[in-house]
Design a protein around this motif. Sequence first.
Motif, PDB file in Angstrom:
ATOM      1  N   GLU A  45      40.441  62.272  33.378  1.00 12.27           N
ATOM      2  CA  GLU A  45      40.876  63.172  34.447  1.00 12.27           C
ATOM      3  C   GLU A  45      40.123  64.500  34.359  1.00 12.27           C
ATOM      4  O   GLU A  45      39.943  65.183  35.368  1.00 12.27           O
ATOM      5  N   VAL A  46      39.706  64.855  33.138  1.00 12.51           N
ATOM      6  CA  VAL A  46      39.010  66.119  32.904  1.00 12.51           C
ATOM      7  C   VAL A  46      37.718  65.838  32.146  1.00 12.51           C
ATOM      8  O   VAL A  46      37.683  64.983  31.255  1.00 12.51           O
ATOM      9  N   SER A  47      36.668  66.559  32.516  1.00 12.94           N
ATOM     10  CA  SER A  47      35.393  66.470  31.803  1.00 12.94           C
ATOM     11  C   SER A  47      35.034  67.834  31.231  1.00 12.94           C
ATOM     12  O   SER A  47      35.025  68.825  31.960  1.00 12.94           O
ATOM     13  N   ILE A  48      34.756  67.878  29.931  1.00  7.63           N
ATOM     14  CA  ILE A  48      34.188  69.078  29.311  1.00  7.63           C
ATOM     15  C   ILE A  48      32.682  68.849  29.258  1.00  7.63           C
ATOM     16  O   ILE A  48      32.214  67.901  28.626  1.00  7.63           O
ATOM     17  N   VAL A  49      31.919  69.690  29.940  1.00  7.96           N
ATOM     18  CA  VAL A  49      30.475  69.480  30.056  1.00  7.96           C
ATOM     19  C   VAL A  49      29.735  70.665  29.444  1.00  7.96           C
ATOM     20  O   VAL A  49      30.033  71.827  29.743  1.00  7.96           O
ATOM     21  N   ILE A  50      28.760  70.346  28.588  1.00  8.61           N
ATOM     22  CA  ILE A  50      28.084  71.373  27.804  1.00  8.61           C
ATOM     23  C   ILE A  50      26.569  71.152  27.821  1.00  8.61           C
ATOM     24  O   ILE A  50      26.096  70.090  27.437  1.00  8.61           O
ATOM     25  N   PRO A  51      25.789  72.141  28.260  1.00  6.03           N
ATOM     26  CA  PRO A  51      24.336  72.046  28.132  1.00  6.03           C
ATOM     27  C   PRO A  51      23.918  72.415  26.718  1.00  6.03           C
ATOM     28  O   PRO A  51      24.575  73.239  26.060  1.00  6.03           O
ATOM     29  N   ALA A  52      22.848  71.811  26.246  1.00  8.85           N
ATOM     30  CA  ALA A  52      22.386  72.119  24.889  1.00  8.85           C
ATOM     31  C   ALA A  52      20.864  72.080  24.838  1.00  8.85           C
ATOM     32  O   ALA A  52      20.252  71.085  25.246  1.00  8.85           O
ATOM     33  N   LYS A 121      37.995  64.432  37.352  1.00 10.98           N
ATOM     34  CA  LYS A 121      38.260  65.133  38.605  1.00 10.98           C
ATOM     35  C   LYS A 121      38.082  66.635  38.437  1.00 10.98           C
ATOM     36  O   LYS A 121      37.753  67.347  39.386  1.00 10.98           O
ATOM     37  N   ILE A 122      38.332  67.121  37.229  1.00  7.62           N
ATOM     38  CA  ILE A 122      38.171  68.540  36.911  1.00  7.62           C
ATOM     39  C   ILE A 122      37.053  68.680  35.892  1.00  7.62           C
ATOM     40  O   ILE A 122      36.957  67.897  34.940  1.00  7.62           O
ATOM     41  N   MET A 123      36.206  69.690  36.089  1.00  9.55           N
ATOM     42  CA  MET A 123      35.072  69.912  35.193  1.00  9.55           C
ATOM     43  C   MET A 123      35.207  71.272  34.533  1.00  9.55           C
ATOM     44  O   MET A 123      35.266  72.302  35.215  1.00  9.55           O
ATOM     45  N   ALA A 124      35.301  71.273  33.221  1.00  9.14           N
ATOM     46  CA  ALA A 124      35.366  72.505  32.439  1.00  9.14           C
ATOM     47  C   ALA A 124      34.020  72.717  31.767  1.00  9.14           C
ATOM     48  O   ALA A 124      33.499  71.820  31.103  1.00  9.14           O
ATOM     49  N   ASN A 125      33.450  73.890  31.946  1.00  7.17           N
ATOM     50  CA  ASN A 125      32.111  74.189  31.449  1.00  7.17           C
ATOM     51  C   ASN A 125      32.181  75.011  30.166  1.00  7.17           C
ATOM     52  O   ASN A 125      32.896  76.014  30.098  1.00  7.17           O
ATOM     53  N   ALA A 126      31.408  74.593  29.183  1.00  2.00           N
ATOM     54  CA  ALA A 126      31.367  75.280  27.899  1.00  2.00           C
ATOM     55  C   ALA A 126      29.911  75.387  27.459  1.00  2.00           C
ATOM     56  O   ALA A 126      29.007  74.888  28.134  1.00  2.00           O
ATOM     57  N   ASP A 127      29.655  76.048  26.341  1.00  2.00           N
ATOM     58  CA  ASP A 127      28.302  76.171  25.802  1.00  2.00           C
ATOM     59  C   ASP A 127      28.269  75.794  24.330  1.00  2.00           C
ATOM     60  O   ASP A 127      29.279  75.853  23.633  1.00  2.00           O
ATOM     61  N   ALA A 198      35.863  76.616  35.169  1.00  2.00           N
ATOM     62  CA  ALA A 198      36.241  75.258  35.556  1.00  2.00           C
ATOM     63  C   ALA A 198      36.451  75.179  37.062  1.00  2.00           C
ATOM     64  O   ALA A 198      36.706  76.185  37.725  1.00  2.00           O
ATOM     65  N   PHE A 199      36.345  73.970  37.594  1.00  2.00           N
ATOM     66  CA  PHE A 199      36.531  73.727  39.024  1.00  2.00           C
ATOM     67  C   PHE A 199      36.785  72.243  39.240  1.00  2.00           C
ATOM     68  O   PHE A 199      36.651  71.436  38.305  1.00  2.00           O
TER      69      PHE A 199
END
Length: 303
Positions: A45-52, A121-127, A198-199
């Motif tokens: 339901e939620v994705s934590i997405v991180i660029p590296a 459905k929800i994307m949380a952005n982290a680093d 997040a969005f």
Amino acid sequence: MSANKKFLPHWLTKHLFAYDPAHLPLDKVAELHRKLARFRVDTPEVSIVIPAYNEEANLLNMLSSLAEQEITRPTELLVVNNNSVDRTQEILDACGVRSIIERKPGVAHARQAGLMAARGKIMANADSDCLYPSGWLEALTAPLQQPQVACTYGLYSFLPSEKSSRISLFFYEKAAHLINSVRNRHRAYLNVYGFNFAFRRADALAVGGFEVDSGREGSVAELIAAGAPPPPSGRCEDGLMALALLNEGKGKIWRVTSINARAWTSDRRLVAEGSLVKAFTKRVWHSVRDLGFYLSPSQKTPS
């Protein structure tokens, strides 16, 4: 990731361990592989997405903090390897983290690749060089249950290095967050930090995704940390996403002030300025200069 542990929250200190990327601590890797297994889900339901990009020195610390997240919904963890040439991919594989590779250089391309590959459905952005408290994900995404909220963002604190002290950083943050509050009235998109927002994924796709030719490497937050003002046009990938969601009627931008939604990030941008006093002076000068723009109710941005 190095930091003087004095004056830091207790939860944070356990994630500030030192390690050699060439000789990973097998016990720590095995622990993280086990704890991160709950993020390996097929229908999140939620994705934590991180660029590296070349984050071998910070990845284990960041993953250690995410491994302690208190989650209530199926959640996936996705790291976008943006053409790293160090041991970034090796560490991700060792810890069992789902990852994809984006060959086009730049954080905007990496975030867009993550948006397209995410399944929640929800994307949380982290680093990759930040640490997150255990309640971060829930605090950051909870406001999105309200349909009138399109984008959320949390605040930040700096991890002290050998060239700074936690006390001086604390006062710098207080001033920075005060300016943040002023901008938040009519220019909230200038406060959106790529490492902590997040969005809803469907909304982001509907507005065309991230602006990959936003004209800058890095994010609004990196400019702020360096004592420089965000561009009035919002032309950074994180600020542009928030502005697009707002302008397309997807909802408002929500500032999450809970301590649980606060990300802890490196002070390297501040240290690069030479001193906190210099960074602070530059920040105040730019903020005073742009005060009229920040207080203007118009959502139009200069071309």
